[in-house]
Design a protein around this motif. Structure first.
Motif, PDB file in Angstrom:
ATOM      1  N   UNK A  65       4.029   6.559  -6.912  1.00  0.00           N
ATOM      2  CA  UNK A  65       4.102   5.678  -8.078  1.00  0.00           C
ATOM      3  C   UNK A  65       3.085   6.115  -9.112  1.00  0.00           C
ATOM      4  N   UNK A  66       3.283   5.689 -10.345  1.00  0.00           N
ATOM      5  CA  UNK A  66       2.259   5.886 -11.355  1.00  0.00           C
ATOM      6  C   UNK A  66       1.115   4.920 -11.072  1.00  0.00           C
ATOM      7  N   UNK A  67       0.005   5.104 -11.760  1.00  0.00           N
ATOM      8  CA  UNK A  67      -1.113   4.175 -11.606  1.00  0.00           C
ATOM      9  C   UNK A  67      -0.674   2.763 -11.972  1.00  0.00           C
ATOM     10  N   UNK A  68       0.020   2.626 -13.100  1.00  0.00           N
ATOM     11  CA  UNK A  68       0.461   1.296 -13.539  1.00  0.00           C
ATOM     12  C   UNK A  68       1.423   0.676 -12.525  1.00  0.00           C
ATOM     13  N   UNK A  69       2.339   1.475 -11.996  1.00  0.00           N
ATOM     14  CA  UNK A  69       3.290   0.958 -11.014  1.00  0.00           C
ATOM     15  C   UNK A  69       2.582   0.546  -9.723  1.00  0.00           C
ATOM     16  N   UNK A  70       1.558   1.287  -9.331  1.00  0.00           N
ATOM     17  CA  UNK A  70       0.834   0.924  -8.108  1.00  0.00           C
ATOM     18  C   UNK A  70       0.069  -0.375  -8.285  1.00  0.00           C
ATOM     19  N   UNK A  71      -0.508  -0.580  -9.466  1.00  0.00           N
ATOM     20  CA  UNK A  71      -1.206  -1.849  -9.722  1.00  0.00           C
ATOM     21  C   UNK A  71      -0.227  -3.012  -9.614  1.00  0.00           C
ATOM     22  N   UNK A  72       0.958  -2.841 -10.163  1.00  0.00           N
ATOM     23  CA  UNK A  72       1.955  -3.907 -10.073  1.00  0.00           C
ATOM     24  C   UNK A  72       2.427  -4.117  -8.644  1.00  0.00           C
ATOM     25  N   UNK A 128      -7.941 -11.137   9.082  1.00  0.00           N
ATOM     26  CA  UNK A 128      -8.631 -12.010   8.138  1.00  0.00           C
ATOM     27  C   UNK A 128      -9.022 -11.330   6.852  1.00  0.00           C
ATOM     28  N   UNK A 129      -8.736 -10.020   6.732  1.00  0.00           N
ATOM     29  CA  UNK A 129      -9.110  -9.274   5.538  1.00  0.00           C
ATOM     30  C   UNK A 129      -8.203  -8.065   5.386  1.00  0.00           C
ATOM     31  N   UNK A 130      -7.902  -7.713   4.138  1.00  0.00           N
ATOM     32  CA  UNK A 130      -7.079  -6.545   3.871  1.00  0.00           C
ATOM     33  C   UNK A 130      -7.679  -5.738   2.726  1.00  0.00           C
ATOM     34  N   UNK A 131      -7.240  -4.497   2.616  1.00  0.00           N
ATOM     35  CA  UNK A 131      -7.655  -3.633   1.515  1.00  0.00           C
ATOM     36  C   UNK A 131      -6.439  -2.930   0.955  1.00  0.00           C
ATOM     37  N   UNK A 132      -6.415  -2.751  -0.372  1.00  0.00           N
ATOM     38  CA  UNK A 132      -5.385  -1.948  -1.025  1.00  0.00           C
ATOM     39  C   UNK A 132      -6.052  -0.678  -1.540  1.00  0.00           C
ATOM     40  N   UNK A 133      -5.266   0.382  -1.702  1.00  0.00           N
ATOM     41  CA  UNK A 133      -5.834   1.695  -1.978  1.00  0.00           C
ATOM     42  C   UNK A 133      -5.197   2.284  -3.226  1.00  0.00           C
ATOM     43  N   UNK A 134      -5.886   2.143  -4.364  1.00  0.00           N
ATOM     44  CA  UNK A 134      -5.380   2.657  -5.626  1.00  0.00           C
ATOM     45  C   UNK A 134      -5.995   3.991  -5.991  1.00  0.00           C
ATOM     46  N   UNK A 135      -5.587   4.526  -7.130  1.00  0.00           N
ATOM     47  CA  UNK A 135      -6.064   5.829  -7.584  1.00  0.00           C
ATOM     48  C   UNK A 135      -6.457   5.762  -9.050  1.00  0.00           C
ATOM     49  N   UNK A 136      -7.498   6.528  -9.393  1.00  0.00           N
ATOM     50  CA  UNK A 136      -7.921   6.623 -10.785  1.00  0.00           C
ATOM     51  C   UNK A 136      -7.123   7.679 -11.538  1.00  0.00           C
ATOM     52  N   UNK A 137      -6.324   8.481 -10.820  1.00  0.00           N
ATOM     53  CA  UNK A 137      -5.566   9.552 -11.460  1.00  0.00           C
ATOM     54  C   UNK A 137      -4.081   9.432 -11.158  1.00  0.00           C
ATOM     55  N   UNK A 138      -3.278   9.905 -12.107  1.00  0.00           N
ATOM     56  CA  UNK A 138      -1.831   9.816 -11.966  1.00  0.00           C
ATOM     57  C   UNK A 138      -1.309  10.732 -10.859  1.00  0.00           C
ATOM     58  N   UNK A 139      -1.866  11.932 -10.749  1.00  0.00           N
ATOM     59  CA  UNK A 139      -1.363  12.877  -9.748  1.00  0.00           C
ATOM     60  C   UNK A 139      -1.543  12.334  -8.336  1.00  0.00           C
ATOM     61  N   UNK A 140      -2.738  11.826  -8.053  1.00  0.00           N
ATOM     62  CA  UNK A 140      -2.970  11.323  -6.703  1.00  0.00           C
ATOM     63  C   UNK A 140      -2.179  10.045  -6.447  1.00  0.00           C
ATOM     64  N   UNK A 141      -1.988   9.217  -7.470  1.00  0.00           N
ATOM     65  CA  UNK A 141      -1.156   8.019  -7.299  1.00  0.00           C
ATOM     66  C   UNK A 141       0.254   8.417  -6.885  1.00  0.00           C
ATOM     67  N   UNK A 142       0.768   9.471  -7.492  1.00  0.00           N
ATOM     68  CA  UNK A 142       2.098   9.962  -7.140  1.00  0.00           C
ATOM     69  C   UNK A 142       2.132  10.516  -5.720  1.00  0.00           C
TER      70      UNK A 142
END
Length: 316
Positions: free
Chosen positions: A130-137, A111-125
């Motif tokens: 992916x880049x931060x922008x690519x992960x948001x998309x 009934x609930x989900x979470x997505x996990x983004x990053x504030x930094x490019x290195x950790x997103x990779x």
């Protein structure tokens, strides 16, 4: 290790704290994900049941990520099948990295989900390749489909208070990513101090910046790691700024498989002790929680790092 009935702290209500706080329990997912030895699925299911019986209403149970990413959570489907109704509903979120993860979560009836983004490019990779922008998309269709399916959605932002590769992370950079994630339609934002380097002034500054960007404290949860012993102090600062949701892990379990300097989360018992003493309601039975921590520590083969568990259960 033997348990004793916990004493309660002397209760002296704090006038600058909220009357109640929601504890977002992350032990079964974030707490166990970095364990080297695979924890049997029946132990994980019993852990969740014990946490629910102790009064924790919100419990993040698992993650639908590829087994090669986080082997410890490869049994997500089996776990939710074992839990049945205890593992479903808006108070039992699961982490999903992409649409395939969402497909699996929907098939499991969550009934609930979470997505996990990053504030930094290195950790997103490192975390999502992916880049931060690519992960948001990548998250955009996940959030849209989840909301269309009637699910509650949380958006995590990691590395909000420092990054082991990039160092200090500008507050404005964190706020930019947070706004982009919340614009996808998430219900709640969780600010992650992934390596535990945050301090109270930093917490205040970030919350003020988010408020100025239109993300009020009523939509925010905080997620502090205790690497430098700052998790509880940072949490109390966030509560004084109006935050009402705090991530914590029973027994102080946890870390991050992609950030080796990240140690355990804020221990749920330590948080409950502090809030009980300040007259803040959590709905959690501390005695039952300590008993659960001792039970899980025995299965992991090591004592709980929680100071409150050590004090009340007689651990070393």
């Amino acid at each position: 290790m033997s348990t004793a009935r916990p004493a309660l702290p002397q209760r002296e209500p704090a006038t600058d704290l909220p009357e109640s706080v929601t504890i977002y329990e992350v032990g079964p997912r974030d707490g166990l994900q970095n364990e080297k030895t695979v924890v049997p699925v029946e132990v994980k299911a019993e852990f969740v049941r014990r946490l629910a019986a102790a009064g924790l209403e919100t419990i993040e149970t698992t993650s639908f990520v590829p087994p090669s990413w986080v082997p410890q959570l490869a049994d997500a489907r089996e776990l939710l099948a074992d839990l049945g109704d205890v593992g479903r509903g808006a108070r039992r979120p699961v982490l999903v990295p992409n649409e395939r993860g969402l497909d699996d979560a929907l098939a499991a009836g969550v009934g609930a989900v979470a997505v996990f983004g990053s504030a930094t490019e290195t950790f997103a990779r490192k975390n999502l390749n992916r880049t931060v922008a690519e992960s948001v998309e990548m998250f955009r269709p996940v959030v849209r489909r989840a909301k269309d399916s009637g699910l509650w959605v949380r958006a995590y932002v990691s590395m909000c208070f420092g990054d082991p590769w990039e160092g200090p992370v500008p507050v404005e950079q964190v706020a930019d990513v947070a706004v982009r994630l919340m614009e996808l339609g998430a219900d709640q934002l969780s600010l992650g101090d992934t390596i535990g380097t945050g301090t109270t002034g930093h917490v205040s500054r970030l919350l003020d910046e988010l408020d100025a960007r239109g993300i009020g404290a009523d939509r925010i949860g905080v997620h502090f790691h205790d690497t430098y012993g700052q998790a509880l102090a940072n949490t109390m600062t966030a509560l004084r700024h109006g935050v009402r949701v705090v991530d914590a892990s029973t027994g102080g379990l946890g870390g991050c498989p992609y950030a080796k300097s990240a140690t355990g989360n804020l221990a749920t018992e330590d948080l409950v002790w502090a809030l009980d003493g300040a007259g803040v309601a959590t709905g959690v039975d501390l005695a039952a929680l300590v008993e659960t921590s001792v039970w899980m520590a025995e299965r992991l083969g090591r004592p709980s790092p929680s100071r409150v568990v050590k004090a009340l259960a007689g651990g070393d």
